[in-house]
Design a protein around this motif. Structure first.
Motif, PDB file in Angstrom:
ATOM      1  N   TRP A 556      38.591  53.256   8.738  1.00  0.00           N
ATOM      2  CA  TRP A 556      37.564  53.683   9.321  1.00  0.00           C
ATOM      3  C   TRP A 556      36.756  52.289   9.313  1.00  0.00           C
ATOM      4  O   TRP A 556      36.639  51.717   8.373  1.00  0.00           O
ATOM      5  N   THR A 557      36.520  51.849  10.449  1.00  0.00           N
ATOM      6  CA  THR A 557      36.029  50.294  10.529  1.00  0.00           C
ATOM      7  C   THR A 557      34.510  50.165  11.270  1.00  0.00           C
ATOM      8  O   THR A 557      34.366  50.744  12.474  1.00  0.00           O
ATOM      9  N   LEU A 558      33.848  49.216  10.466  1.00  0.00           N
ATOM     10  CA  LEU A 558      32.190  49.064  11.149  1.00  0.00           C
ATOM     11  C   LEU A 558      32.361  47.638  11.399  1.00  0.00           C
ATOM     12  O   LEU A 558      32.768  46.757  10.581  1.00  0.00           O
ATOM     13  N   LEU A 559      31.920  47.429  12.666  1.00  0.00           N
ATOM     14  CA  LEU A 559      31.622  46.045  13.277  1.00  0.00           C
ATOM     15  C   LEU A 559      29.796  46.054  13.277  1.00  0.00           C
ATOM     16  O   LEU A 559      29.267  46.705  14.061  1.00  0.00           O
ATOM     17  N   ALA A 575      42.079  49.133  17.339  1.00  0.00           N
ATOM     18  CA  ALA A 575      41.781  50.575  17.101  1.00  0.00           C
ATOM     19  C   ALA A 575      40.701  51.100  18.274  1.00  0.00           C
ATOM     20  O   ALA A 575      40.055  50.300  18.770  1.00  0.00           O
ATOM     21  N   PRO A 576      40.866  52.279  18.594  1.00  0.00           N
ATOM     22  CA  PRO A 576      39.949  53.061  19.832  1.00  0.00           C
ATOM     23  C   PRO A 576      38.648  52.798  19.253  1.00  0.00           C
ATOM     24  O   PRO A 576      38.138  53.117  18.058  1.00  0.00           O
ATOM     25  N   LEU A 577      37.686  52.441  20.182  1.00  0.00           N
ATOM     26  CA  LEU A 577      36.377  52.498  19.947  1.00  0.00           C
ATOM     27  C   LEU A 577      35.883  53.786  19.829  1.00  0.00           C
ATOM     28  O   LEU A 577      35.879  54.459  20.852  1.00  0.00           O
ATOM     29  N   TRP A 601      31.959  51.225  15.941  1.00  0.00           N
ATOM     30  CA  TRP A 601      32.723  51.947  14.909  1.00  0.00           C
ATOM     31  C   TRP A 601      34.128  52.117  15.520  1.00  0.00           C
ATOM     32  O   TRP A 601      34.401  52.693  16.642  1.00  0.00           O
ATOM     33  N   THR A 602      35.051  51.976  14.778  1.00  0.00           N
ATOM     34  CA  THR A 602      36.552  52.294  15.191  1.00  0.00           C
ATOM     35  C   THR A 602      37.227  53.204  14.259  1.00  0.00           C
ATOM     36  O   THR A 602      36.775  52.994  13.075  1.00  0.00           O
ATOM     37  N   LEU A 603      38.210  53.993  14.780  1.00  0.00           N
ATOM     38  CA  LEU A 603      39.023  54.761  13.832  1.00  0.00           C
ATOM     39  C   LEU A 603      40.526  54.773  14.232  1.00  0.00           C
ATOM     40  O   LEU A 603      40.966  54.706  15.209  1.00  0.00           O
TER      41      LEU A 603
END
Length: 609
Positions: A556-559, A575-577, A601-603
């Motif tokens: 789980w990614t936060l930019l 990873a998908p947006l 956010w991406t997952l």
């Protein structure tokens, strides 16, 4: 099903129909029970029992009977364990029969902690009616929004017509301005039928300044120390066992008799208790060994000391309000650096990142705001779900001189970015009533005390702001709303007519969308989340990429770019947006650019090996 929490004090209707009255009054030689009868009263002697207790069992009382205790020749006082005080805190208490309310939600077992999305509200200002029924009538709205738990600001009986609730003095009695006990039970039962949990804010560090009579007949209830709000409660000196039991029963009373799903304990850093186990440990143990064995019960702390020892272990507290994350985001959004915000002004982004990845921003560092005292303990081992995050709450809005919400202080794009961080981070989010539609009504500090105390509160409130440059002039301080004026309360009521306006609907849809993404994609992956499971990549002074490994192994990614300058040549996760806070972000990311005030956010849905 009918529920009653049996207590060693207060009233209890016995099986034979008689009523037992019990009062702890170690400072009185004799006590009488005074039962109202029309314009007169019936006075019955209470039997003195060991250790300061007095008891009377009588067939001259029943449901609806109004009564007081005479603790001296002239002084009549309400029951400190009153279940209902229809005439305010100085008047008679009423005998309530809890079993008269039939519960139909016996299937309800609550919801797991990772599903919690809190919605904090003040009963008196949430709806035009200002009642429990007014809240109940808007439950469908809250379900549509996507929150899963209502958190009621304190409802324990307070003096006067209006109050935030933190000046309660009859801790077992829902304030009559909000409705009868049955009305609160109807609200909770209706919420359960719609899948909503209900939390209650409780205050165990002090009593309000008006209407508390315990010092007259039970002086051992207090100790010779003070909190910022009054005399400290005696949790650790002579006679403290009875005092501790009073509060433990209060906890169990709300959970058993009213079927609340959780409690938020206010300002526990001001509970002065050197015993072991301390009162917080005893409360947690009583809950886990009591109603917590039958259904999901959640306990949340407000603790300015940032003590990680209360969190993260079975049988302890589920989480703590994390003021650190609020303060860091607030400084980023507004640039304010006065008061406690100066502790975050040096590098607000660093403090925010530490909150998102380790819990507390202050884990033993010195605090300028607290005279360079060290604050906090290490929290890196705790999961993100051990922290409740927010960008607004009653304190942070209401303790401003004019009660401004962020929607009054911040441009839409930065505010959308902050909301997007808060609602999709793995921490448990909390919303403050009205923020979800960008409410433009303030939430001001209000109360309703007797004339002398009211004047002192008004003067004290304005004096608090004298240290701020904007209020150095007496004329400026006099412009601060008077807490005791009825208009201050009326101005704080939500304007529901504005909700349908396009600009407010756009905010509502943003919150609804984010909470839908959280419910579908994040919540199912939070179980098993561990501390120390994140990695950080600094992109710029106010820009960062954070990756969490969730409970199922997903990434789980936060930019986040929370600054005014774009970030260029950025490595974008493969990873998908899942979500972007602005329409221009997706296209920009394809070129390695993150525009100003942007959150994405991406997952990556991988599994544990």
């Amino acid at each position: 099903m009918r529920y009653q929490h049996v207590m060693p004090f207060g009233t209890q209707v016995l099986d034979d129909g008689r009523v037992r009255f019990r009062l702890w009054a170690p400072g009185s030689e004799k006590v009488s029970l005074c039962i109202e009868q029309g314009a007169g009263e019936l006075s019955l002697p209470m039997e003195a029992q060991p250790q300061g207790w007095f008891e009377c069992i009588t067939d001259r009382a029943g449901a609806g009977t109004r009564y007081r205790y005479r603790v001296s020749d002239e002084m009549r006082v309400p029951d400190p364990a009153s279940r209902y005080n229809p005439g305010d805190v100085h008047q008679a208490s009423e005998v309530v029969v809890p079993q008269s309310f039939t519960w139909t939600d016996t299937h309800w077992k609550g919801r797991p902690w990772e599903e919690v999305v809190l919605y904090e509200l003040h009963v008196g200002t949430f709806s035009p009616e200002g009642t429990f029924k007014g809240v109940r009538d808007r439950l469908d709205y809250l379900v549509e929004l996507g929150v899963t738990a209502i958190e009621l600001m304190p409802v324990a009986d307070f003096p006067g017509e209006r109050n935030w609730g933190y000046d309660g003095v009859l801790l077992f009695a829902p304030d009559h301005r909000y409705g009868r006990p049955e009305d609160l039970k109807e609200l909770i039962q209706s919420a359960h039928e719609k899948g909503l949990m209900v939390f209650l804010d409780v205050v165990y560090n002090h009593f309000g300044p008006e209407g508390n009579y315990l010092h007259l007949y039970a002086p051992p209830f207090f100790k010779d120390e003070h909190t910022p709000w009054g005399v400290a409660i005696n949790y650790d000196a002579v006679h403290s066992r009875t005092v501790r039991d009073f509060y433990i029963h209060n906890v169990l009373y709300w959970l058993d008799e009213y079927r609340f799903d959780g409690l938020r304990l206010d300002a526990v850093h001001s509970i002065l208790d050197d015993s072991s186990p301390d009162i917080l440990d005893e409360i947690a143990e009583a809950v886990r060994n009591g109603p917590g064995q039958e259904r999901h019960i959640h306990l949340v702390l407000e603790n300015d000391n940032n003590e990680a020892r209360y969190l993260g272990r079975p049988g302890r507290f589920d989480a703590q309000w994390n003021d650190d994350i609020h303060h860091a985001l607030h400084v980023l959004l507004t640039g304010e650096s006065g008061g406690y915000y100066r502790d975050y002004a040096d590098n607000p982004m660093r403090h925010l990142v530490r909150c998102l990845t380790e819990g507390f921003a202050y884990q033993g560092e010195t605090s300028l705001h607290r005279n360079n005292e060290r604050r906090g303990t290490s929290s890196v081992h705790l999961p993100a779900t051990a922290f409740v995050s927010m960008i607004q709450n009653h304190d942070q809005v209401g303790n401003r001189a004019f009660g401004e919400r962020l929607s009054m202080l911040v441009d839409p794009r930065p505010l959308r970015a902050a909301i997007s961080v808060m609602l999709l981070a793995p921490e448990i989010p909390l919303l403050f009533m009205g923020e979800e539609f960008g409410a433009l009504t303030p939430f001001l500090f209000f109360c309703d005390f007797g004339p002398e105390l009211a004047q002192a509160v008004t003067e004290g409130r304005r004096k608090e702001f004298a240290r701020f440059p904007a209020f150095s002039d007496p004329a400026a301080r006099n412009s601060i709303p008077d807490p005791g004026h009825p208009d201050t309360f009326q101005r704080s009521k939500l304007d529901w007519h504005s909700w349908a306006q396009p600009e407010h609907q756009s905010w509502f849809e943003l919150y609804k969308t984010l909470l839908g993404i959280r419910r579908e994609h994040l919540v199912p992956r939070l179980r098993g989340l561990e501390g120390g499971n994140s990695t950080v990549r600094v992109l710029g002074e106010r820009s960062v990429a954070i990756e969490w490994r969730l409970g199922d192994g997903s990434r789980w990614t936060l930019l986040a770019n929370l600054g005014k300058s774009a970030i260029l040549d950025m490595a974008v996760p493969d990873a998908p947006l899942l979500f972007a806070s602005e329409d221009d972000i997706a296209a920009s990311l394809t070129t390695g650019t993150l525009p100003p005030w942007s959150v994405a956010w991406t997952l990556e849905n991988t599994k544990n090996e």
